[in-house]
Design a protein around this motif. Structure first.
Motif, mmCIF file in Angstrom:
data_model
loop_
_atom_site.group_PDB
_atom_site.id
_atom_site.type_symbol
_atom_site.label_atom_id
_atom_site.label_comp_id
_atom_site.label_asym_id
_atom_site.label_seq_id
_atom_site.Cartn_x
_atom_site.Cartn_y
_atom_site.Cartn_z
ATOM 1 N N LYS A 1 0.846 -1.251 0.069
ATOM 2 C CA LYS A 1 -0.030 0.090 -0.006
ATOM 3 C C LYS A 1 0.759 1.339 -0.037
ATOM 4 C CE LYS A 1 -4.247 -2.133 2.251
ATOM 5 N NZ LYS A 1 -4.933 -2.055 3.584
ATOM 6 N N THR A 2 1.925 1.079 0.751
ATOM 7 C CA THR A 2 2.679 2.508 0.632
ATOM 8 C C THR A 2 4.194 2.150 0.309
ATOM 9 O OG1 THR A 2 3.497 1.704 3.268
ATOM 10 C CG2 THR A 2 1.286 3.303 2.664
ATOM 11 N N SER A 3 4.805 3.055 -0.283
ATOM 12 C CA SER A 3 5.906 2.806 -0.974
ATOM 13 C C SER A 3 7.192 2.715 0.080
ATOM 14 C CB SER A 3 6.666 3.911 -2.134
ATOM 15 O OG SER A 3 6.076 5.229 -1.623
ATOM 16 N N GLY A 4 6.978 3.339 1.233
ATOM 17 C CA GLY A 4 8.045 3.715 2.373
ATOM 18 C C GLY A 4 8.103 2.394 3.413
ATOM 19 N N SER A 5 7.133 1.372 3.016
ATOM 20 C CA SER A 5 7.026 0.221 4.011
ATOM 21 C C SER A 5 8.115 -0.545 3.960
ATOM 22 C CB SER A 5 5.567 -0.452 3.802
ATOM 23 O OG SER A 5 5.719 -0.979 2.636
ATOM 24 N N PRO A 6 8.465 -1.336 5.068
ATOM 25 C CA PRO A 6 9.588 -2.344 5.043
ATOM 26 C C PRO A 6 9.441 -3.432 3.965
ATOM 27 C CG PRO A 6 8.912 -1.917 7.323
ATOM 28 C CD PRO A 6 8.086 -1.186 6.397
ATOM 29 N N GLN B 1 10.584 -1.758 0.656
ATOM 30 C CA GLN B 1 11.886 -1.625 0.686
ATOM 31 C C GLN B 1 12.355 -2.949 0.293
ATOM 32 O OE1 GLN B 1 13.431 1.132 0.707
ATOM 33 N NE2 GLN B 1 11.503 2.236 0.928
ATOM 34 N N SER B 2 12.015 -3.953 0.789
ATOM 35 C CA SER B 2 12.598 -5.391 0.522
ATOM 36 C C SER B 2 12.146 -5.717 -0.690
ATOM 37 C CB SER B 2 11.878 -6.555 1.751
ATOM 38 O OG SER B 2 12.325 -6.066 2.950
ATOM 39 N N MET B 3 11.056 -5.544 -1.396
ATOM 40 C CA MET B 3 10.963 -5.835 -2.433
ATOM 41 C C MET B 3 11.736 -5.146 -3.599
ATOM 42 S SD MET B 3 8.107 -7.776 -3.008
ATOM 43 C CE MET B 3 7.175 -7.598 -4.640
ATOM 44 N N CYS B 4 11.984 -3.864 -3.475
ATOM 45 C CA CYS B 4 12.574 -3.005 -4.264
ATOM 46 C C CYS B 4 14.357 -3.451 -4.125
ATOM 47 C CB CYS B 4 12.735 -1.629 -3.746
ATOM 48 S SG CYS B 4 11.228 -0.703 -3.936
ATOM 49 N N GLY B 5 14.704 -3.991 -2.852
ATOM 50 C CA GLY B 5 16.063 -4.575 -2.938
ATOM 51 C C GLY B 5 16.106 -6.054 -3.672
ATOM 52 N N LEU B 6 15.200 -6.846 -3.567
ATOM 53 C CA LEU B 6 15.125 -7.885 -4.197
ATOM 54 C C LEU B 6 15.025 -7.695 -5.649
ATOM 55 C CD1 LEU B 6 12.687 -10.330 -2.212
ATOM 56 C CD2 LEU B 6 15.114 -10.493 -2.563
ATOM 57 N N LEU B 7 14.230 -6.586 -6.287
ATOM 58 C CA LEU B 7 14.177 -6.510 -7.667
ATOM 59 C C LEU B 7 15.466 -5.974 -8.057
ATOM 60 C CD1 LEU B 7 12.615 -6.139 -10.164
ATOM 61 C CD2 LEU B 7 11.838 -3.875 -9.592
ATOM 62 N N TRP C 1 11.834 4.797 -8.163
ATOM 63 C CA TRP C 1 12.015 3.468 -7.583
ATOM 64 C C TRP C 1 12.501 2.394 -8.739
ATOM 65 C CZ3 TRP C 1 9.504 -0.865 -9.007
ATOM 66 C CH2 TRP C 1 8.120 -0.658 -9.604
ATOM 67 N N PHE C 2 11.749 2.525 -9.719
ATOM 68 C CA PHE C 2 11.972 1.659 -10.875
ATOM 69 C C PHE C 2 13.444 1.948 -11.438
ATOM 70 C CE2 PHE C 2 11.772 0.115 -15.304
ATOM 71 C CZ PHE C 2 11.555 -1.030 -15.136
ATOM 72 N N LEU C 3 13.734 3.198 -11.797
ATOM 73 C CA LEU C 3 14.870 3.655 -12.517
ATOM 74 C C LEU C 3 15.933 3.049 -11.206
ATOM 75 C CD1 LEU C 3 16.035 4.802 -14.773
ATOM 76 C CD2 LEU C 3 15.965 7.118 -13.247
#
Length: 1437
Positions: free
Chosen positions: A234-239, A242-248, A306-308
């Motif tokens: 729901k929120t882009s700042g949630s843990p 952040q983990s999803m962005c790190g995994l990506l 975040w995607f970039l």
């Protein structure tokens, strides 16, 4: 006569077989718990032992995992008895917590884990909350793990919780934030660890597998957590975000990292697209975003930050080919293509993907990526089918049969349907089938129903073009099969009525038989269904027989031998399975013809066809019993006629009719047994190896039937005593049939032992020993309650045992092997010697044979010693030294310790003799060659080691000094014989007038045959000095043991032996061969010490390095092919062990050796001892062994780097000093291209190899031209396949021009450029013959191409530019070149352009008024015209 059993009897048989069949015992590792949990269970267990804690306590105390499964299954029934208040019971709560700990402690492959998961999923509802809390708590403890090598276990637990385990999935869902964080942390740390261990294949393999599992679990997590986006993102700042962005970010990095396994990259491609799908909003823009990624046109200003940040490397324009490929795979797999859910943007993405794939297809040449590409293209066609079911009209227009996309897909199919990789060929079939389905979906229903098949030009043209193709094209069969399924066989039969006969005609070629038989099966099954659906009575079968059975019968009676064999093996069984009732039709026709066409030595005739049909029918269960075959279908006279027929295959088919049955328990009748005895009398001496193998195989099947059916008879015999009045039981008592079996087997063995008389031929001995071996194997010594109808040991007396021992004296090693194996299958009581004197005599005979000058004698000695090793009573004088060690070993496996003791004793004895003989050989090589060649002893030592299980030795302390002594003796022996093997001319003569003269000349030879073909071979002429006079006194002082003649010293009787050059050479190269094989065997079989102070190995690291240095020296310096070829065999064993060795220093040895030899080749140092003649001698073998042992699942980095270096060295150069390097590089490339173990990994370098060979042919140095010619010949075989027939340009060894240039696009500009240069030299005024020597090579390549009706217009590599140059080559003064130019012109001219091309050629002919013209020009032009006309007439026909 006992000819069958009742229904009740067969039921007994089934029950019996279920009872006696040995089931594979399930191995289950027992579960264990920690001490704290064990104490908890003890404190909670009740006195009666009825609560859950007592159950678990009793379960964990068991040591058998299978028994624990039984207790685990009792958990849920026990809890179901508890009431709802039990949920608050602290005992149950503690037990649930312990169960969660047990589940997470079990390995992922332990069956207990699945049983426990299944049981916990069945918990009563009021216990679920507590159970989930327990799992959550225990899983949290697992996630807190910080030890890197424990991450894999945690990852496996997460995966197990997500797979069909609701309780585990709920626990993971509760801890999703922690799970994602753990996966991110573990992947980062493991990838860093993997980078640290670069070069350590074993550790890297484990770490990369951990990365792969972590990536797959991440994908599974996002896929299986329901409402993942709505709940957790729901929120882009949630843990969680952040983990999803790190995994990506991690997966994006993996995707672009070519140092990782391609499976990791492929899975990362799936993960990247899945994470984008889960995280990107709005979802409607996802197709556009992925399209921009694939087309490398991302607008960085229009995408989220975040995607970039996560996928910056994918937004660049220099994305690698593999990254794009795996992104396409992820897009096709992870996006929803069903029902047009993505709308028009999804359709645009679909088209963009296929265009990217087409571009990659022309660029990718690595075999693994090619295979990925073919699978992704097949996946794309599946996605296209889903989209077309509800797509827009524009997409249907873009994907109909006449569209460019479908055209490119067909072009891909045509250029890859004969690819060397079978998996890739299979994908082309899937793509073709999907193309037909796509075309069907693009047609309007009203149009397809109204117009029918005739108006569908795409299908009609496709069918006609496929039928025009020649039948040697393998891809034609699969595509025609797809067309039959799509349009039915009727349309094809209307276009080609004789197609069944055409396909049967090509079944004489073994490579085409599987494809042809599969196509025929598809056709006749489709035809049968079609005829049955339209027929009103049974007359349709006549038409079906006429179409499919009549051509078959013609082939069986009149076809050639290979054709008949393949038709019987492949086509006939499929036909009978489709239509069993056709058997009577075939038999009726063949019975009528059998009297007139009985066949001859060269022809099977109708009788052979009849036997083949009956054999196939019985083997596949289309004859109810043997009785039907003999009485209703064929007479006894016909059977006997077939058993002694002049044609061997008729005899084999008749024997197969008697022996084979679809039921392994079918009773063998007395009549059958009589016929088998009749057959053996006349057929043991068959001269054909293939026939002998078939006879032995069929008789083994018969023996298996006798053994299996005898078990039925024993059971029936027992049941008969209980049911004497039962009318269902057979009239003949089973004991009568059992006695018939015993008598039959005894008579067979009597006949076989009679055939082993002294002087019997090799075929007879081979057949008799093989059949006896089958009998010993099929009828083993009975164990337990199992009864055996016959035992071979009962029919072996002293005389027959002696007969088997005499087989060791045969000059054929195969006979020795069969006799030895047979003796080993017999009970020990039969083969044990009681007479110690006779045993002593045999042992001494074996020792004498091991030093014989006849090579096959040492083979006899080896088998004889291996047999004596199994004797409990070897001579006491030899075994006395091992008495104490035997006592220390205790009462373990006595047979194993006896064999090990005897082996050690024999090797010590051989080693002592070898040491004495090597000492003599060091003084006189002539004497050794003439009297006691050294190789026999080493051969016997190797043979003894190979028969012993060296990983489970008991006398390790005794073996260590023996191994050390073996190594030292091997090096000494090699040092004695290596001067001859490493000489420039090892085949030289050795004079043998008088002993002193022999000695002097031997020393002269050894001084003068020092290598003269080293790196200065091409730069400095060698002038041999005349032999100086020798001081015989000095010579005799240096060689004191050479007297008046070559004598055998020691206790042996003196004898004079003449020494020939062949004797010395054989002694030397065979000794080198045996030493190499011994060292290779030691490396392969002996356990290696992991640490210097370790006591669990026999080979130290230093010893392995010494062995490697030995192989390196002799492979690089030996000149005799027999020596270095067999040294290569031993070296391969060593390199394979090194690559699997846990020691990093040993793992890196092959790489270091490779760099050293490449550097020595490149430097061209005149002092180098590398052999520059004899095709570089052992150097190619050395590099071949180092590269072939590289792990195939890795990146093959050594191969890639080596090939680049060699290609560079093999190229033309102006520096005369690098000529030697060029010769070496060409010779090494030839060896690598010939090595089948490198497989498709070598194919990307074929084009560069061809360039080097063609350019090398223009070198002024003969050695370069010679090596280039050999390399070119190898490449032609590698590209076009092994030559199968006498025709040099047979189309079986050719490929279409489009296929050739699509597989090797780099050759297109190169061949065009070279051909232009050749054509210009032909057109020159001088017309010199040797101006451009590569003309013939160019025309040879181009002449192996052929035109195809399937060649389309979608390829960027047009054939037109070659045509004018090939025409000009037809003017060559060399006749052979003009002929080759005429053949090479054909594939470059499309069929419809042949008339215009002929007119062009005619216009180039001189007029009668021309004053100056050349006859060669006229002849070359006319040859091209004639060849084109022949091709045109063949195509139109």
């Amino acid at each position: 006569m006992f000819v069958g059993v009742s229904q009740k009897g067969w039921l007994l048989l089934i029950l019996f077989k279920m009872g006696v069949k040995k089931k594979k015992e399930m191995q289950v590792t027992a579960l264990t718990i920690c001490h704290q949990d064990l104490e908890t269970l003890r404190s909670l267990a009740d006195v009666e032992g009825k609560n859950l804690a007592s159950l678990l306590l009793h379960c964990v105390r068991l040591t058998d995992g299978v028994s624990q499964i039984h207790y685990v299954k009792q958990i849920v029934p026990l809890l179901e008895k508890a009431d709802k208040n039990g949920a608050c019971d602290p005992t149950i709560r503690s037990c649930l917590d312990i169960l969660a700990g047990i589940y997470l402690s079990l390995s992922v492959k332990n069956p207990l884990k699945k049983v426990l998961a299944s049981s916990l999923d069945g918990l009563p509802e009021f216990f679920l909350t507590e159970a989930i809390q327990s799992f959550t708590s225990r899983l949290q403890e697992e996630l807190n793990t910080t030890h890197l090598y424990s991450y894999r276990k945690v990852t496996d637990n997460i995966s197990s919780c997500m797979e069909n385990f609701d309780l585990g999935r709920a626990g993971v869902n509760n801890l999703l934030k922690n799970v994602l964080h753990f996966l991110q942390k573990s992947l980062i740390e493991i990838s860093e660890e993997n980078r640290k261990f670069a070069g350590n294949h074993i550790v890297q393999t484990q770490l990369m597998n951990d990365l792969l599992v972590g990536t797959r679990v991440s994908v599974m997590l996002v896929q299986k957590i329901q409402d993942f986006q709505r709940i957790h993102l729901k929120t882009s700042g949630s843990p969680t975000w952040q983990s999803m962005c790190g995994l990506l970010s991690i997966f994006t990095k993996f995707l672009s990292d070519d140092d990782l396994l391609q499976t990791i990259q492929s899975t990362s491609g799936l993960a990247v697209i899945l994470f984008i799908k889960a995280m990107f909003h709005p979802p409607e823009k996802i197709p556009d975003l992925i399209s921009s990624l694939l087309l490398r046109s991302v607008d960085c200003t229009s995408i989220p930050d975040w995607f970039l940040n996560c996928c910056r490397s994918l937004c660049c324009t220099d994305v690698s080919q593999s990254t794009l490929l795996f992104l396409c795979q992820g897009t096709l797999t992870m996006l929803d293509w069903q029902n047009g859910n993505m709308g028009l943007s999804g359709e645009a993405l679909l088209l963009n993907i296929v265009h990217v794939l087409f571009t990659l297809s022309s660029q990718i040449k690595e075999s693994t990526l090619e295979l990925f590409l073919s699978r992704i293209l097949a996946s794309w066609t599946n996605s296209a089918i889903h989209v077309l079911e509800s797509s827009s009209p524009s997409l249907k227009d873009s994907l109909n049969g006449n569209s460019s996309v479908v055209g490119r897909l067909l072009e891909y199919v045509y250029t890859h349907w004969e690819h060397p990789l079978d998996a890739l060929r299979h994908q082309t079939k899937i793509i073709f089938r999907n193309i037909l389905q796509m075309h069907q979906l693009t047609k309007e229903k009203s149009d397809s129903e109204a117009s029918g098949l005739a108006a569908d030009r795409f299908i009609c043209d496709l069918t006609e073009s496929l039928l025009r193709l020649e039948w040697h094209v393998k891809g034609k069969y699969a595509c025609l099969g797809c067309l039959v399924d799509y349009i039915g066989i009727g349309h094809i039969l209307a276009l080609a009525k004789t197609i069944p006969s055409q396909i049967l005609e090509v079944m004489g070629d073994q490579s085409l038989v599987p494809y042809a038989s599969d196509l025929l099966e598809t056709m006749f099954r489709n035809h049968k269904s079609h005829l049955k659906s339209q027929a009103v009575d049974s007359t349709w079968i006549d038409e079906w027989h006429e179409t499919w059975v009549s051509p078959l019968l013609f082939i069986l009676c009149e076809g050639n031998l290979d054709q008949k064999s393949y038709v019987i093996d492949y086509y006939l069984p499929k036909l009978l399975n489709c239509s069993p009732e056709s058997l009577s039709y075939m038999v009726k026709i063949l019975q009528t013809s059998a009297d007139a066409k009985t066949g001859s030595y060269n022809s099977r005739g109708a009788l052979g066809a009849l036997m083949a049909c009956l054999r196939t029918a019985r083997a596949h269960g289309h004859l109810q019993s043997a009785t039907d075959a003999w009485r209703n279908l064929v007479s006894s006279a016909r059977i006997k006629q077939g058993l002694i027929h002049q044609h061997c295959q008729v005899r084999i088919d008749t024997l197969g009719l008697l022996c084979e049955s679809n039921r392994s328990t079918e009773i063998v009748s007395m009549e059958e047994m009589q016929w088998i005895q009749f057959f053996i009398t006349y057929n043991l001496n068959s001269q054909s190896p293939g026939v002998r193998q078939q006879i032995c195989s069929l008789l083994k099947k018969l023996f298996c039937r006798i053994q299996e059916s005898s078990q039925v008879l024993y059971k029936l015999e027992q049941s008969r005593s209980k049911h004497e009045s039962d009318n269902e039981l057979p009239k003949q008592h089973p004991s009568i049939s059992l006695q018939q079996y015993k008598n039959f087997m005894s008579s067979i063995c009597n006949r076989l032992f009679e055939a082993l008389f002294p002087g019997s031929s090799y075929p007879t001995r081979f057949s008799a020993l093989t059949i006896l071996g089958s009998i010993a194997e099929v009828f083993p010594v009975p164990e337990g309650q199992v009864q055996t109808v016959y035992q071979l040991s009962h029919d072996i007396d002293v005389g027959r045992f002696q007969t088997l021992m005499e087989c060791f004296t045969s000059t054929f090693e195969e006979v020795k092997i069969l006799a030895f194996d047979l003796l080993m299958k017999l009970p020990k009581t039969v083969v044990q010697f009681q007479d110690s004197e006779k045993l002593q005599g045999l042992f001494q005979a074996a020792l004498e044979l091991s030093s014989s000058t006849k090579p096959y004698d040492c083979v006899t000695a080896s088998y004889l010693l291996n047999f004596l090793i199994w004797q409990d009573a070897l001579p006491s004088s030899l075994s006395a030294s091992l008495q104490t060690q035997q006592a220390v070993c205790g009462d373990g496996d006595k047979s194993a310790i006896v064999v090990e003791r005897n082996t050690l004793m024999v090797i010590k004895c051989l080693l002592e003799n070898l040491e004495e003989e090597v000492s003599l050989a060091e003084n006189s090589l002539l004497q050794a060659a003439a009297s006691f060649p050294l190789y026999g002893r080493v051969h016997c030592i190797t043979g003894a080691l190979q028969r012993l299980s060296l990983n489970s030795l008991r006398l390790v302390s005794e073996w260590r000094p023996v191994v050390e002594k073996l190594l030292l003796m091997s090096y000494r022996l090699s040092a004695v014989v290596s001067p001859v093997i490493q000489s420039s001319s090892p085949e030289g003569l050795i004079p043998m007038d008088t002993d002193s003269e022999s000695a002097s000349r031997l020393q002269t030879i050894l001084s003068e045959i020092q290598p003269r073909d080293t790196n200065d071979y091409f730069t400095q002429a060698k002038i041999l000095k005349e032999r100086d006079s020798f001081d015989l006194e000095d010579l005799n002082a240096s060689v004191p043991n050479i007297g008046a003649s070559a004598e055998i010293k020691g206790s042996k009787e003196r004898k004079t032996c003449d020494v020939t050059a062949q004797m010395v050479l054989v002694c030397c190269w065979r000794s080198m061969k045996e030493v190499a094989l011994l060292l290779g065997t030691l490396c392969q079989l002996l356990p290696m010490q992991s640490l210097p102070e370790s006591s669990n190995g026999l080979l130290t690291v230093e010893q392995v390095k010494e062995i490697g240095d030995y192989f390196k020296q002799h492979l690089l310096q030996s000149r005799h092919r027999g020596a270095f070829e067999l040294a290569y065999t031993g070296f391969v064993k060593l390199t394979e062990i090194l690559n699997r060795c846990p020691s990093v220093s040993l793992q890196k040895l092959p790489e270091q050796w490779l760099w050293d030899v490449l550097e020595e080749i490149k430097c061209s140092d005149p002092s180098s001892k590398l052999c520059a003649t004899r095709r570089s001698a052992g150097i190619p073998f050395y590099i071949q062994a180092l590269l072939a042992s590289e792990p195939k699942k890795g990146k093959m980095d050594l191969l890639k780097i080596t090939m680049k270096e060699l290609i560079t060295l093999a190229g033309p150069t102006d520096d005369s000093r690098s000529t030697v390097s060029q010769v070496h590089a060409l010779n090494i490339l030839r060896a690598l291209f010939r090595d089948t173990r490198l497989g498709e990994n070598i194919i990307p370098y074929v084009a560069d190899g061809a360039k080097a060979a063609i350019l090398g042919f223009t070198s002024p140095v003969w050695a370069v031209r010679n090596s280039s010619t050999l390399l070119f010949s190898t490449l032609i075989t590698r590209i076009f396949g092994v030559k199968r027939g006498k025709d040099e340009l047979s189309k079986k060894n050719r490929m279409t021009g489009s296929e050739f240039f699509s597989r090797f696009p780099e050759l297109y500009p190169f061949l065009l450029q070279q051909l232009e240069a050749v054509a210009n030299s032909v057109d020159s005024d001088t017309g010199e013959l040797n101006r451009h020597p590569s003309m013939f090579l160019l025309l040879l390549v181009l002449g192996r191409l052929y035109p195809s009706p399937m060649d389309g217009t979608y390829s960027a590599l047009s054939m037109a530019p070659f045509i004018p140059f090939i025409m000009r080559c037809g003017r060559s003064p060399v006749y052979r070149s003009r002929e080759m130019a005429a053949r090479a012109l054909v594939p470059f001219v499309m069929v419809d352009e042949i008339p215009a091309t002929i007119r062009t050629l005619l216009a180039k002919l001189p007029n009668c008024t021309d004053q100056c013209f050349r006859q060669n020009h006229i002849h070359g032009t006319l040859l091209q015209i004639v060849t084109l006309e022949a091709e045109l007439s063949t195509t139109l026909r």
